[in-house]
Design an enzyme around this catalytic site. Structure first.
Site, short mmCIF file in Angstrom:
data_model
loop_
_atom_site.label_atom_id
_atom_site.label_comp_id
_atom_site.label_asym_id
_atom_site.label_seq_id
_atom_site.Cartn_x
_atom_site.Cartn_y
_atom_site.Cartn_z
CG ASP A 96 -2.01 -0.98 1.18
OD1 ASP A 96 -2.05 -1.76 0.21
OD2 ASP A 96 -2.84 -1.00 2.11
CG HIS A 142 -3.61 7.02 2.69
ND1 HIS A 142 -3.94 6.93 4.03
CD2 HIS A 142 -3.04 5.84 2.37
CE1 HIS A 142 -3.58 5.75 4.50
NE2 HIS A 142 -3.02 5.06 3.51
CG HIS A 151 -4.34 2.66 -0.87
ND1 HIS A 151 -5.13 1.80 -0.17
CD2 HIS A 151 -3.47 3.20 0.06
CE1 HIS A 151 -4.79 1.79 1.11
NE2 HIS A 151 -3.78 2.64 1.27
CG HIS A 183 2.37 -0.10 4.35
ND1 HIS A 183 2.16 -1.01 5.37
CD2 HIS A 183 1.22 0.62 4.25
CE1 HIS A 183 0.93 -0.84 5.87
NE2 HIS A 183 0.34 0.14 5.20
#
Length: 720
Positions: A80, A135, A131, A232
């Protein structure tokens, strides 16, 4: 002759709007990516049990939400918050060495800035999901914001990979059993649009940076069940993630686990589809806008830093050179100038309002003077006023209008003294001004002396601003130039010259609008020194309106540009000319041209900071104010001025600063267009002596020797 260009304020305004939009985009969109705190778990009263107990892939298959579990002995590595220009390539290197493909959930803001990394993801067979753009927690924003966040991210992915993705991972999501009511809102919006939500089975918690072994342990399935592993590749230092992958992948392969993308593992054939030409074009536009906004913000940040450093450096240099200059005291054996007659030239064009005060105060000088008033084709009663005075030692010369420089050259042709003082037609002198101004000529290398011009009409805010500017400019800048031996300007309001030096350079130049700057530079290139005498005070009338101020400064700035260009060859010379070229010219270009040209952008950046970081913005503004006040206080003290007007410094950034840099911008446009700017004559009101000290208007009689040496003096003469 090319016509003078019009002020391109519409173009400048549009540029400012584009700049502001870019800053807003970067500040409130790109710059805020991932800045929100991770939400805490809330109530889950409306979350279906099937979702809590289901697998990580959530989709809309008819009524209600459905989910799918990860196949046994299958690991889906997901990353991510990228792509990141440093960490994503390092993770890709590890995956390539181990022949593993993964799924990357990218933010639109990062993907737009790093399209090359996005292209590599696709080229190496990895899967790209969405995503959101910034964010944002989709459960906490409105439906429109959620749609825009995902839509713009999808366009950016389409421009970088050529594919449209249906895979979405909501920010701050985790396992299915941790979904709460707010998460459910976001999930329902995503699936209602035909997308699929991929949660996770295992959270490596690499974002906490708990240590490599802890990351590996958190990402390792406990048995043979498959798992979607959350990791991540963006949002900070991901060195532990890279190192953990080097251990995790070989370990799981030894246990018989296979690594697949989410589409492969869950059998979703349409997780990604080819993007349309329109989607790719729109995505490219979004990417370019984001990159442009980031570039503008980074550029302005650097410009603000550089400007601050330059301002500090300028303040330091001014204070040091001012201290050196102020401590200079002529020794008791220093040469003194012998008493002699001095000619004072007064070029006058429509100076009816102030020429009488000018002539009378010149004649009140303690030094013997002869005044020559050159009427440059005035259309008012300037000549009649001078003739009506019937004062001794005053000559009147008339000519057709040809400009100030031509008028001064006419006056020089009538000069019979070794020294000459040039003043404007509105200037008011103090009794000691001429005597003090010519004293430095005791040094035979001095060819010009700058006096200390002061604003007479200093009432009102505009008058105070100009008063402050004059005091600082003459008491700090000219002291600096004097110490550094590179004086660029002996002002036309009050300046002394050696006639021999003037004749050597051909008199006053007539091909630039800043004849005083042009002349001073020519003298120094010819080897004559130009110095500053702070005690030679003269009071001048400053513009009384913004319009008049604009016209005056437009002419000054344009003329200075002309003079700088004309004397650019001084950079390669030696002696005083070389000092002018390598010290004064770069200083003038940097502080009077380059930085003012950048000032509008810096102002927009500063104003925006008041909303984004008001504390830092306020501190910066106070620091800038202090940086102005300290030199101002020193200059005022040196000049014996009261400090009361300095409160107006705090208001200068509101109007005065903008006017000054707009003048520079328009002057540069005029210069680049090759146009010739006409002389901008100001309307005089005769208020130069408004705040000047009381001056004795009694003329000082000349000695018989003076009269014998200059037989044409002592009577008023009139010539055409």
């Amino acid at each position: 002759m090319r016509p003078q260009p019009r002020a391109h304020w519409v173009l400048l305004g549009l540029g400012m709007v584009v700049l502001l939009c870019a800053l807003l985009l970067d500040t409130f969109v790109v710059g805020r990516v991932g800045q929100g705190a991770a939400p805490t778990a809330g109530p889950a009263n409306t979350v279906p049990e099937s979702l809590h107990q289901g697998g990580p892939l959530v989709g809309d298959a008819g009524p209600g939400l459905s989910s799918r579990t990860t196949p046994d002995r299958t690991v889906v590595l997901t990353f991510d918050d990228g792509p990141d220009p440093e960490w994503t390539p390092k993770i890709l290197d590890v995956l390539r060495r181990n022949d593993v493909r993964a799924t990357f959930f990218v933010t639109g803001a990062n993907a737009a800035q790093h399209q090359d990394v996005l292209e590599r993801l696709d080229a190496e067979g990895h899967e790209v999901g969405l995503h959101t753009f910034t964010h944002v927690d989709l459960g906490k924003v409105g439906e429109t914001r959620a749609r825009v966040e995902l839509g713009q991210t999808g366009l950016v992915v389409a421009s970088g990979t050529g594919k449209s993705s249906r895979l979405v991972r909501p920010p701050y999501s985790n396992r299915p059993d941790a979904v709460d009511d707010e998460d459910l809102v976001g999930i329902e919006r995503i699936t209602a649009a035909g997308n699929l939500v991929l949660l996770s089975d295992l959270d490596s918690e690499d974002w906490r940076r708990p240590g490599i072994d802890a990351v590996v342990a958190n990402a390792t399935p406990k048995d043979t069940k498959g798992a979607v592993v959350l990791m991540h590749d963006g949002g900070g230092d991901r060195s532990q993630t890279v190192a953990a992958l080097e251990k995790l992948i070989p370990s799981l392969k030894e246990r018989g686990f296979a690594f697949q993308t989410a589409g492969e593992a869950f059998g979703v054939q349409q997780a990604t589809t080819p993007a349309t030409t329109a989607e790719r074009a729109e995505g490219t536009a979004v990417s370019l806008a984001v990159r442009f906004s980031r570039f503008v913000t980074e550029l302005l940040t650097w410009l603000v830093v550089i400007s601050s450093v330059l301002a500090l450096a300028r303040a330091a240099v001014l204070l040091v050179t001012t201290a050196i200059h102020a401590r200079r005291k002529p020794g008791k054996h220093a040469p003194r100038l012998r008493p002699q007659m001095v000619t004072v030239l007064v070029p006058a064009y429509n100076e009816e309002a102030g020429v009488e005060a000018t002539v009378r105060t010149i004649l009140s000088s303690t030094n013997p003077v002869h005044v020559i008033v050159i009427d440059d084709g005035s259309t008012d009663r300037t000549s009649e006023v001078v003739k009506s005075l019937r004062l001794p030692n005053v000559s009147l010369v008339r000519q057709r209008n040809a400009g100030k420089a031509a008028a001064l050259n006419t006056g020089l042709r009538h000069t019979r003294t070794e020294l000459v003082v040039m003043v404007d037609g509105d200037t008011v002198l103090e009794p000691q001004t001429v005597a003090n101004l010519v004293q430095p000529f005791a040094d035979p290398v001095v060819g010009a002396v700058s006096g200390n011009a002061k604003v007479g009409n200093r009432s009102g805010l505009l008058g105070r601003w100009q008063h402050i500017e004059y005091v600082i400019g003459f008491n700090l800048d000219r002291r600096m130039y004097d110490v550094m031996e590179c004086m660029p300007t002996v002002p036309g309001a009050v300046g002394g010259f050696r006639v021999e030096a003037l004749r050597e350079v051909g008199g006053v130049p007539e091909d630039t609008l800043a004849e005083d700057t042009d002349l001073t530079m020519a003298l120094e290139r010819a080897g004559w020194s130009a110095v500053y005498e702070e005690s030679a005070r003269a009071w001048t009338e400053a513009p009384a309106s913004l319009g008049q101020l604009w016209r005056q400064r437009y002419r000054w700035c344009y003329g200075t540009l002309q003079a700088m260009w004309k004397h650019r060859g001084a950079i390669f010379e030696r002696g005083l000319g070389g000092k002018l070229g390598r010290r004064a010219l770069p200083y003038l270009f940097l502080y009077q041209v380059a930085l003012p040209m950048l000032a509008p952008a810096i102002d927009v950046f500063a104003v925006l900071s008041l909303w984004t970081d008001p504390v830092a913005g306020a501190v910066a503004w106070l620091g800038f104010l202090v940086l102005q006040l300290i030199p101002a206080v020193i200059a005022f003290r040196l000049d014996g001025e009261r400090l009361r007007p300095l409160w107006a410094v705090a208001l200068q950034p509101v109007v005065y600063r903008q006017l000054m840099y707009l003048v520079v911008i328009q002057s540069v446009i005029t210069a680049l267009a090759g146009a010739v700017l006409p002389w901008q004559k100001l309307k005089r009101t005769g208020s130069a002596a408004q705040d000047a000290p009381e001056i004795d208007e009694r003329t000082v009689p000349l000695s018989r020797a003076d009269l014998h040496k200059s037989p044409h003096l002592g009577r008023a003469s009139h010539s055409a």
